[in-house]
Design an enzyme around this catalytic site. Structure first.
Site, mmCIF file in Angstrom:
data_model
loop_
_atom_site.group_PDB
_atom_site.id
_atom_site.type_symbol
_atom_site.label_atom_id
_atom_site.label_comp_id
_atom_site.label_asym_id
_atom_site.label_seq_id
_atom_site.Cartn_x
_atom_site.Cartn_y
_atom_site.Cartn_z
ATOM 1 N N TYR A 1 -9.979 0.908 -3.512
ATOM 2 C CA TYR A 1 -9.410 -0.209 -2.765
ATOM 3 C C TYR A 1 -8.879 -1.222 -3.762
ATOM 4 O O TYR A 1 -9.637 -1.968 -4.384
ATOM 5 C CB TYR A 1 -10.444 -0.857 -1.841
ATOM 6 N N TYR B 1 -2.572 1.613 5.580
ATOM 7 C CA TYR B 1 -3.568 0.701 5.012
ATOM 8 C C TYR B 1 -4.885 0.834 5.767
ATOM 9 O O TYR B 1 -4.936 0.680 6.996
ATOM 10 C CB TYR B 1 -3.056 -0.733 5.114
#
Length: 382
Positions: free
Chosen positions: A337, A287
């Site tokens: 994203y 991440y």
């Protein structure tokens, strides 16, 4: 988790295009991603009986079920903490299937962050409790909070902006190979990185993830059912969540060491139930809302020691052909994203052998959710 190991599989993935602005609303994007994932798996919408998503997801189960044409749902759940929940959505479906509560599960995330509002811009809503300890003192955005951790990390361990650049560059290089990535045709150089504007020192423009409209989804079934699906199964080998004692979102104010965040808690549980170690992982999807999170996660998940995350990135280690290729679709920094869900789908692509930046012979993949918030992680295998 006992009984979870390789008992379920990801058999379908789907996504919409990614862009700064898409004309469709979030529900339409969600429906398109889910239908694409089901088609990829060769499963009819009427067979779906379980759903999992994020508490921040605006499209609810009732809307999605009616629009897509699901049958009776016997399990539905949501996970909190934004990007920390991505991998947990798959874990929820896996546990529901193993326990007999469902047979076909769909997890999804649909978001209009590129063209929509920023959560922290409202001046009328009372901040959540953690934010009351940060926003009055100038930490208005997530980047400000992570900037605080990054400054401490650079100070304590001697890491440099070159190490953060190594992360940004690896993600951008992989996006340059991925036609679906927002940064597909936009290379990044060290000069561009070092001369870009500050967003929140020591983090510059290229240390920050994209603002993206788009949606993704995946389909989870039992190991037995996976044999009849259209695509090769990717097994959920191990799954974990992590919320450390005395945690305080993003900044970890109350921890003895703010630089040992939720990744460390999730990792202990993840590896405890795995048949292999970090040294056996072929490719990782970490991440990357901000570049420092990758350094913290490399340490938390055991790929290097405390304070060694910066040095670990040197010599092309994170690139294809390096000792630990990361974010092979471009990640949140350079593909899109969408709260980290594209890291899950990219992990599936790698183990299917269909990634645009394929790691030869990849058979194991770690996928992580947001570090700095209550988090989750998956170990995927072929």
């Amino acid at each position: 988790m006992p009984g979870l190991k390789n008992a379920t599989a990801l058999v379908g993935i789907g996504q919409t295009p990614f862009a700064k602005h898409l004309p469709d609303d979030e529900r339409t994007l969600a429906c398109r991603a889910v239908l694409a994932a089901l088609d990829d798996a060769g499963i009819a919408p009427g067979e779906v009986d379980a759903l999992a998503s994020y508490t921040m997801e605006e499209t609810d189960e009732v809307e999605l079920a009616k629009a897509v044409g699901f049958g009776d749902l016997t399990y539905f759940a949501k996970v909190g903490y934004g990007g920390g929940g991505s991998c947990a959505t798959v874990a929820l479906l896996a546990t529901a299937i193993v326990s007999g509560q469902a047979t076909v599960g769909v997890a999804w995330r649909s978001r209009k962050r590129g063209s929509g509002p920023r959560p922290w811009t409202s001046t009328t809503a009372q901040p959540a409790t953690p934010a009351q300890w940060t926003r009055p003192f100038g930490l208005l955005r997530p980047v400000d909070e992570i900037g605080l951790l990054a400054r401490r990390y650079l100070h304590e361990y001697g890491a440099t902006r070159d190490h953060l650049f190594n992360v940004a560059l690896a993600c951008r290089n992989r996006a340059n190979q991925n036609p679906a990535a927002i940064m597909y045709d936009r290379p990044l150089t060290r000069e561009m990185y070092m001369t870009s504007r500050w967003i929140s020192e020591p983090l510059c423009l290229y240390d920050n993830c994209l603002e993206t409209d788009g949606a993704l989804a995946c389909v989870v079934v039992s190991r037995e059912r996976a044999r009849d699906c259209r695509r090769p199964p990717v097994y959920v080998h191990s799954a974990a969540q992590g919320l450390p004692a005395q945690h305080h979102g993003m900044v970890n104010y109350w921890n003895d060491d703010p630089l040992t965040g939720p990744a460390w808690t999730a990792a202990r549980h993840l590896w405890k139930h795995a048949d292999f170690t970090p040294q056996d992982v072929d490719v990782v999807q970490i991440y990357d809302a901000f570049t420092p999170l990758v350094l913290l996660s490399l340490e938390g998940y055991g790929f290097c020691g405390r304070g060694e995350g910066g040095a670990f990135t040197e010599g092309g280690a994170l690139e294809t052909g390096g000792r630990l290729p990361i974010n092979t679709g471009g990640g949140g920094l350079s593909e899109a994203y969408v709260h980290g869900f594209n890291l899950i789908t990219e992990g599936v692509k790698q183990l299917r052998g269909t990634s645009t930046a394929q790691v030869p012979g990849a058979a194991t993949c770690l996928v992580t959710a947001g570090e700095g918030v209550p988090t989750s992680a998956l170990l995927l295998t072929t």
